[in-house]
Write an enzyme that holds these catalytic residues in place. Structure first.
Site, PDB file in Angstrom:
ATOM      1  N   ASN A 106       7.189  -6.173   3.264  1.00 39.72           N
ATOM      2  CA  ASN A 106       6.055  -5.758   2.448  1.00 39.72           C
ATOM      3  C   ASN A 106       5.310  -4.666   3.213  1.00 39.72           C
ATOM      4  OD1 ASN A 106       3.520  -5.464   1.259  1.00 39.72           O
ATOM      5  ND2 ASN A 106       3.265  -7.634   0.822  1.00 39.72           N
ATOM      6  N   CYS A 156      -2.320  -2.903  -1.741  1.00 46.26           N
ATOM      7  CA  CYS A 156      -0.941  -2.755  -2.215  1.00 46.26           C
ATOM      8  C   CYS A 156      -0.846  -2.047  -3.558  1.00 46.26           C
ATOM      9  CB  CYS A 156      -0.275  -4.127  -2.305  1.00 46.26           C
ATOM     10  SG  CYS A 156      -0.284  -5.034  -0.741  1.00 46.26           S
ATOM     11  N   HIS A 195       5.321  -3.527  -6.866  1.00 47.95           N
ATOM     12  CA  HIS A 195       5.048  -3.625  -5.436  1.00 47.95           C
ATOM     13  C   HIS A 195       5.998  -4.633  -4.815  1.00 47.95           C
ATOM     14  CE1 HIS A 195       3.265  -4.566  -1.663  1.00 47.95           C
ATOM     15  NE2 HIS A 195       2.693  -5.678  -2.066  1.00 47.95           N
TER      16      HIS A 195
END
Length: 336
Positions: free
Chosen positions: A281, A114, A251
């Site tokens: 996500n 990520c 993020h």
């Protein structure tokens, strides 16, 4: 040393939506529970025959069309992903061929989960600012639905698929990349990982069938502690303050993670951009997706300072402060 700047952006998400109501049919959960704990309402899911390289290509084509750019003078391709089509060849090599980027161009993938997009962006800046390259394509993309266990309600409610791309080009006047910070804590590697061959990491036996596994509680504690410290180090490196940051783009892991990070920084949540509400996500894609959403909605403009901060498996994290110098768009963006 030369200057570098972000001149163009593009994004893409698959058509198919997986809503919280849909997930109620798969696992013991409900819309209210998911929204309350994550802020996510739906996520996009790639087709069975749609892979990370396909997401990347669509995002790059969106960029080229919107900004009137050509792929013919790109001189480096970097792709940040954890869900490459193959172990090898790289996704970067696949899209180099399919987009007709010259054969003399270097292409490789960056693996930092990520945090991958910011790591790739930092790498692109180094190439351009050093004078080695003049136009680097940076893509963050993941097809996490292909490695998500849809019997595990703690993870399947979180993840979606998508891609975002930017061009980093030479700036003859000044460097628009103002500060950075990188870090990693391999001591927490066993808190979020993709299963594979049986292996012991930090005394913990990890194995399985190629699916994503996450200890959300431990990752949450690490991120809320680490990200504010990292943001301050980016600012220190840039000789800047938070008051000089127009937008903070962390993020998009979980809204309940972003809230305490902003609180610890004493930074307005209203100036934090995220892509998780309707995309979930998306790992390496979440930051460029959030940036592009801000541009599409008329919030983010050329000349503004944005602080990007990625964090995730590794446990790796990376931040960059940059002043956007986007070229004028010549065509409207596709509808996401």
């Amino acid at each position: 040393m030369k200057g570098a700047k972000i001149t163009a952006i593009g994004s893409y998400v698959p058509v198919s939506r997986l809503t919280n109501s849909d997930l109620e049919q798969l696992v013991d959960t409900n819309d209210e529970w998911i929204v309350q704990r994550t802020g996510i309402r739906e996520r996009r899911i790639s087709r069975e025959d749609e892979y990370t390289s396909d997401l990347c290509i669509a995002a790059v084509r969106n960029l080229l069309t919107r900004y009137g750019k050509s792929a013919a003078d790109i001189d480096m391709v970097l792709v940040a992903t954890s869900t490459a089509d193959f172990s090898f060849p790289s996704v970067a090599s696949i899209i180099q061929h399919r987009l007709g980027i010259p054969l003399t161009v270097g292409a490789f993938d960056v693996s930092a989960a990520c945090a991958g997009f910011v790591y790739a962006l930092h790498t692109a800046h180094a190439y351009v600012a050093s004078g080695l390259h003049r136009k680097v394509l940076v893509v963050g993309a993941d097809a996490l639905s292909k490695i998500t266990d849809y019997t595990d309600r703690s993870t399947c409610i979180l993840f979606g698929d998508g891609a975002g791309a930017v061009l980093v080009e030479t700036d003859e006047q000044q460097d628009r990349f103002l500060g950075y910070h990188l870090g990693s804590d391999g001591g927490g590697a066993h808190h979020v990982y993709r299963t594979g061959l049986s292996h012991t990491v930090n005394g913990v036996e990890l194995g399985g069938s190629g699916k994503l596994v996450q200890n959300g509680r431990e990752v949450f504690k690490w991120a809320v502690r680490t990200v504010p410290q990292g943001v301050q180090r980016v600012l220190d490196n840039a000789g800047a303050t938070l008051e000089q940051v127009d937008w903070f783009i962390p993020h998009s892991a979980n809204l309940r993670m972003i809230e305490p990070v902003c609180e610890r920084l004493n930074y307005p949540l209203s100036q934090a951009l995220y892509s998780l509400e309707y995309f979930g996500n998306t790992s390496a894609a979440s930051i460029p997706l959030a940036l592009d959403l801000g541009i599409r909605e008329g919030k983010v403009h050329s000349g503004q300072r944005v602080l990007l901060y990625g964090f995730g498996a590794g446990l790796a994290h990376a931040g960059v402060l940059t002043e956007l110098q986007l070229d004028e768009q010549v065509a409207p963006p596709d509808v996401l």
